[in-house]
Motif scaffolding. Structure first.
Motif, short mmCIF file in Angstrom:
data_model
loop_
_atom_site.label_atom_id
_atom_site.label_comp_id
_atom_site.label_asym_id
_atom_site.label_seq_id
_atom_site.Cartn_x
_atom_site.Cartn_y
_atom_site.Cartn_z
N LEU A 40 0.83 -1.20 0.00
CA LEU A 40 0.00 0.00 0.00
C LEU A 40 0.87 1.26 0.00
N SER A 41 1.98 1.24 0.72
CA SER A 41 2.90 2.39 0.70
C SER A 41 3.45 2.60 -0.70
N LEU A 42 3.76 1.50 -1.39
CA LEU A 42 4.26 1.59 -2.76
C LEU A 42 3.22 2.23 -3.67
N LEU A 43 1.98 1.79 -3.56
CA LEU A 43 0.92 2.33 -4.40
C LEU A 43 0.62 3.78 -4.05
N PHE A 44 0.72 4.13 -2.77
CA PHE A 44 0.48 5.51 -2.36
C PHE A 44 1.51 6.45 -2.97
N ILE A 45 2.76 6.00 -3.05
CA ILE A 45 3.81 6.83 -3.64
C ILE A 45 3.51 7.09 -5.11
N VAL A 46 3.11 6.04 -5.83
CA VAL A 46 2.77 6.20 -7.24
C VAL A 46 1.58 7.15 -7.41
N ALA A 47 0.53 6.91 -6.63
CA ALA A 47 -0.67 7.75 -6.74
C ALA A 47 -0.37 9.19 -6.35
N SER A 48 0.45 9.38 -5.33
CA SER A 48 0.79 10.74 -4.90
C SER A 48 1.59 11.48 -5.97
N SER A 49 2.49 10.78 -6.66
CA SER A 49 3.25 11.44 -7.73
C SER A 49 2.33 11.89 -8.86
N ILE A 50 1.29 11.11 -9.14
CA ILE A 50 0.35 11.50 -10.19
C ILE A 50 -0.53 12.66 -9.73
N GLU A 51 -1.01 12.60 -8.49
CA GLU A 51 -1.83 13.69 -7.98
C GLU A 51 -1.04 14.99 -7.87
N GLU A 52 0.23 14.89 -7.47
CA GLU A 52 1.05 16.09 -7.30
C GLU A 52 1.35 16.74 -8.65
N ALA A 53 1.36 15.98 -9.73
CA ALA A 53 1.61 16.56 -11.06
C ALA A 53 0.47 17.44 -11.53
N HIS A 54 -0.75 17.23 -10.99
CA HIS A 54 -1.93 18.03 -11.35
C HIS A 54 -2.18 18.02 -12.85
N TRP A 55 -2.12 16.82 -13.43
CA TRP A 55 -2.44 16.73 -14.85
C TRP A 55 -3.88 17.16 -15.10
N VAL A 56 -4.76 16.67 -14.28
CA VAL A 56 -6.18 16.99 -14.40
C VAL A 56 -6.76 17.08 -12.99
N GLU A 57 -7.98 17.54 -12.94
CA GLU A 57 -8.70 17.48 -11.66
C GLU A 57 -9.20 16.04 -11.48
N ALA A 58 -8.37 15.25 -10.83
CA ALA A 58 -8.64 13.82 -10.72
C ALA A 58 -9.29 13.51 -9.38
N PRO A 59 -10.07 12.44 -9.30
CA PRO A 59 -10.61 12.00 -8.01
C PRO A 59 -9.48 11.52 -7.11
N PRO A 60 -9.77 11.32 -5.82
CA PRO A 60 -8.70 10.87 -4.91
C PRO A 60 -8.17 9.50 -5.30
N PHE A 196 12.98 2.73 -2.38
CA PHE A 196 13.21 2.33 -0.99
C PHE A 196 12.16 1.33 -0.53
N VAL A 197 10.90 1.67 -0.73
CA VAL A 197 9.82 0.77 -0.29
C VAL A 197 9.82 -0.51 -1.13
N ALA A 198 10.14 -0.40 -2.43
CA ALA A 198 10.18 -1.59 -3.27
C ALA A 198 11.24 -2.57 -2.79
N LEU A 199 12.40 -2.07 -2.39
CA LEU A 199 13.45 -2.95 -1.86
C LEU A 199 12.98 -3.64 -0.58
N LEU A 200 12.29 -2.90 0.28
CA LEU A 200 11.77 -3.52 1.50
C LEU A 200 10.73 -4.59 1.17
N LEU A 201 9.89 -4.32 0.18
CA LEU A 201 8.88 -5.31 -0.20
C LEU A 201 9.54 -6.56 -0.77
N VAL A 202 10.58 -6.38 -1.57
CA VAL A 202 11.30 -7.53 -2.12
C VAL A 202 11.89 -8.37 -1.00
N VAL A 203 12.51 -7.71 -0.01
CA VAL A 203 13.09 -8.45 1.13
C VAL A 203 12.00 -9.15 1.91
#
Length: 862
Positions: A40-60, A196-203
């Motif tokens: 979930l932390s990994l997915l949050f980082i991806v989603a946050s990078s997309i939301e922070e870019a403000h490409w569109v007015e996207a839902p949460p 960082f989180v991906a390496l932890l998930l792999v371990v």
């Protein structure tokens, strides 16, 4: 967090209850919750990078990713009804995505919101299938949300179904890299967090796989092995990322590989053009995002860089044409009916096509990949292999059965269709249709298809190929026809080549220098005022306007030109009016339900050259003056002075658009409604001076800061971007702050929150693993774990007392405490005797002192 198995007994022997409890026990097993939190932390980082870019007015997107990950966990852990569960997850995902996007409409969850969402998606889909341009970003928000759900669900399902980290890391990794590739360097903080989180998930997943194997083989292992591996790996992951962050790396372009990459990427250009066509309002966040000049030109914000594209050895500052556009829709421009043919222009024919032409030559040195040649004026000769994009004949359907269907045709074709319909209704004696058709149709029109009714009443369509044998084919197609139902005709183009663009045979990815001879119009204002009338091939194509252009745009054009008596003065009046508007390359996207010209003229009243040129083109067409939209580059800046001619450097930021107005005897004439450039002068000075804003108020070339000459530039580093530092370590820049933006900005705050969160996690893990003693005899096991980190792990043959005596050699001051820990553990483990009243406190105090001694040894103490 595992379900208490004794609770299963309380539900009796009902099979459904037992299955439900067994499923919950499997989903909420103690090895799943930490893995799920890392995912979930990994997915949050991806989603946050997309939301922070403000490409569109996207839902949460965070909530979308959370629900999708939970669904993936439930379906991945299930063992029965798997296909049904997958279908249920897809239905759930569709519902979540749809409801999230309904919120983005103005009506929200009201019934009108659902109607509006459906209508806008339908209109966007029509643009997809019909070749239109869309500026509506709601469909992109819908697609973005759907992709977030799909990636999150598949990553979670793959992880918990197969206990494998590849799907959980690769899918989000592709998503975040795709997003970051269109963002500036400071956004790459998200990628470091992701790694960082991906390496932890792999371990974590690898540890669970090992423990599963150990259990199957009956091998004993410490219960906290998974947590210990994760705790230890975080330091290794942090060290790896710090090295990657600070390591100064430079990019060296290998010409052969760059050429191969350019050829391999050629098909991607079409995809970029299609994306721009369908999502033209998405803002540009990264400098250097040069718009693709394909079949479509959409209105989108510019964020262009200083990167040089080409150098021009020219006799004067020229405007460099790349492509012209003829068809206007409310959301942008496109080409129509074009074909690419080898360049075989006849110099004699080209030179004599129009009056008041001067011939000149120039050389272009290309230093960045391109799909087009850069040219100025009407090309006469080119010293490299080339292709030209030209308009084919414009086709029309003359439906002789319905007069309403020919009402929108050009006047000469409408008259011909009316006469043919009358004769066709009465019939032609002897079936001599060929002579009648050729007599009624204009001479510049050829028939390409005949739809006829034969003597037995049947309909048939016959295609006629132009070229040799055309007349015989026409006679054969009309033979024995009782009635002509419809004709498809094609208007011939101009006698000389009317180029839409000039292209290389293959994409230019390396440095290339080519020479051009061209003609340029020196027509004076008086000469342009005297021109009257237009060829039919011009009015057919370059007066087109959609019915969606608001009437107030037409009224404004008419009011501005009411007192002007000729086309040149009318064009000049509109040009002068538009130059009062504000130039702003960072203007917001045009709303999806507005006409672009109308929105610029009456709502925003600011924009960049595309808006100025489009508004002038639309206004001139509305009053019957043929005009086209041209996209290319401004003159650039002087790179170095030469005795014969200066060298100009043209950069991405010089991207420019302007309208060209057709005058029957003088061809296409440039106009300049964009206020950051001077108006194009006419007459003898048009070519040799006054073309650019680079001139000062006295008419001489303004001084420009000298830059390295073309020969001095490192050519192999020019391809694709500036020859400077690259991501992955930016040399002497103050790292790592380049990736965070301002310390008080979003990146700095996010990084601080990230450090605080993981600091709390590490502190809690330290307390649980090495400090907290729910049972006193666990102190010995905690001591073994901590000592193992420092290279003092117990040997497999040592008893607890033997191991403690070996530690006394490196920590002599803790000998007494080591004895207490070893003796207590042995007594409780083998004799099962309970500890006396004060022994528990004595063990806790001993462990505290031993722990501090181990830490002091790590720091170099004794």
């Amino acid at each position: 967090m595992a379900v208490d198995r004794t609770s299963i007994q309380k539900v009796g022997d009902r099979p459904g209850a037992r299955v439900a409890w067994a499923f919950l026990d499997r989903v909420l097993a103690k090895d799943a919750w930490l893995t799920f939190l890392l995912l979930l932390s990994l997915l949050f980082i991806v989603a946050s990078s997309i939301e922070e870019a403000h490409w569109v007015e996207a839902p949460p997107l965070l909530s979308t990713a959370t629900v999708a990950a939970l669904a993936g966990l439930l379906v991945g852990r299930s063992r029965r009804w798997v296909p049904l569960a997958q279908v249920g997850a897809l239905i759930l995902g569709a519902a979540v995505v749809y409801l999230h996007c309904v919120v983005l409409t103005e009506a929200g969850f009201a019934p009108e919101g659902f109607t509006e969402l459906n209508r806008r998606v339908y209109m966007w889909w029509k643009a997809v299938l019909g070749g239109g341009i869309s500026t509506d970003l709601l469909p992109f928000a819908l697609i973005l949300t759907a992709l977030t759900w799909l990636v999150s669900y598949l990553a979670s399902w793959f992880l918990f179904r197969y206990n494998n980290f590849w799907g959980a890391v690769l899918l989000p990794g592709i998503a975040i890299l795709t997003n970051l590739s269109y963002l500036p360097a400071e956004y790459f903080i998200y990628f470091f967090l992701f790694l960082f989180v991906a390496l932890l998930l792999v371990v974590r997943v690898t540890s669970l796989q090992r423990m599963t194997l150990w259990r199957e083989k009956g091998t004993l292992y410490p219960g906290a092995s998974g947590v210990m591996a994760l705790f230890t790996s975080q330091w290794l992951a942090a060290a790896i990322l710090l090295v990657a962050l600070f390591l100064p790396l430079r990019s060296k372009v290998v010409p052969a590989l760059d050429l191969l990459w350019g050829k391999a990427r050629w098909p991607a250009n079409r995809m970029e053009q299609e994306f721009t066509r369908l999502f033209s309002s998405i803002p540009s966040r990264k400098p250097g995002s040069l718009r693709p000049l394909g079949d479509y030109l959409a209105f989108q914000g510019l964020n262009l860089s200083e990167t040089p594209l080409f150098y021009a050895d020219a006799p004067a500052p020229l405007f460099w044409q790349v492509k012209s556009y003829s068809f206007y829709s409310s959301q942008g421009w496109r080409t129509e009916d074009t074909q690419v043919v080898p360049f075989r222009a006849s110099p004699a024919e080209t030179r004599g096509a129009y009056k008041a032409q001067v011939e000149f030559s120039y050389y272009i040195s290309v230093v960045a990949p391109t799909t087009h040649y850069y040219t100025a004026g009407q090309v006469v000769t080119l010293n490299v292999p080339a292709q030209v994009e030209v308009h084919g004949g414009k086709s029309y359907l003359l439906d002789l059965r319905d007069s309403k269907k020919v009402s929108g045709l050009p006047e000469d074709l409408r008259r011909a269709a009316s006469r043919l319909a009358q004769d066709g209704a009465s019939g032609i004696e002897g079936g001599d249709w060929a002579s009648v058709v050729r007599g009624f149709l204009p001479r510049d029109v050829v028939i390409t298809r005949v739809i006829r009714e034969s003597g037995d009443g049947r309909e048939a369509a016959v295609r006629i190929e132009p070229g040799g044998g055309y007349a015989a084919s026409l006679v054969e197609a009309l033979r024995d026809a009782r009635r002509i139902l419809a004709l498809e005709v094609t208007r011939r183009g101009p006698g000389t080549a009317d180029f839409v663009s000039v292209r290389p045979e293959v994409r230019i990815v390396n440095n290339l220098t080519y020479g051009v001879t061209a003609t340029y119009s020196l027509a004076t204002e008086e000469e342009l005022r005297s021109g009257t009338g237009y060829p039919v091939w011009v009015t057919d194509r370059y007066l087109q306007l959609p019915g969606t252009v608001p009437q107030r745009v037409r009224d404004l054009a008419a009011s501005l030109t009411r007192r002007q008596g000729n086309s040149y003065d009318k064009a000049s009046a509109i040009e002068e009016y538009l130059r009062k508007y504000k130039y702003n390359p960072k203007v917001d996207a045009i709303p999806f339900n507005f006409d672009a010209a109308d929105y610029f003229l009456f709502e925003s009243k600011e924009g960049y050259s595309d808006h100025f040129a489009s508004a002038m083109t639309v206004m001139l067409r509305s009053i019957g003056i043929p005009t086209r939209m041209v996209v290319g580059f401004g003159p650039g800046s002087v790179d170095m002075e030469e005795p014969d001619a200066p060298i100009y450097v043209i950069r991405e930021k010089d991207s420019h658009s302007w309208p060209q107005v057709y005058f029957s005897e003088y061809g296409w004439i440039d106009f300049e409604p964009t206020p950051i450039y001077l108006r194009r002068p006419r007459g003898d000075l048009a070519l040799w001076g006054g073309l650019t804003g680079g001139l000062d108020s006295e008419g001489s070339m303004a001084e420009v800061e000298q830059e390295p000459t073309f020969e001095e530039l490192p050519q192999d580093e020019f391809i694709g971007t500036e020859p400077s530092r690259k991501l992955g370590g930016l040399g002497p820049l103050p790292l790592p702050f380049i990736f965070f933006g301002s310390p008080l900005g979003t990146g700095g705050i996010l990084f601080g929150m990230f450090l605080l969160f993981w600091g709390m996690v590490f502190w809690a893990a330290w307390r649980i693993i090495f400090v907290r003693l729910p049972v006193p005899e666990l102190a010995y096991e905690k001591m073994c774990r901590l000592a193992s980190i420092f290279g003092l792990a117990p040997k497999y043959h040592q008893t607890p007392q033997e191991y403690c005596r070996s530690l006394e050699k490196v920590m002599p001051k803790a000998a007494e405490d080591l004895y207490v820990l070893g003796e207590t553990y042995s007594r409780r483990r083998y004799s099962q005797r309970p500890l006396a009243g004060g022994e528990a406190s004595r063990v806790r105090a001993a462990w505290s002192r031993v722990r501090r001694a181990l830490l002091r040894r790590l720091l170099g103490g004794v």
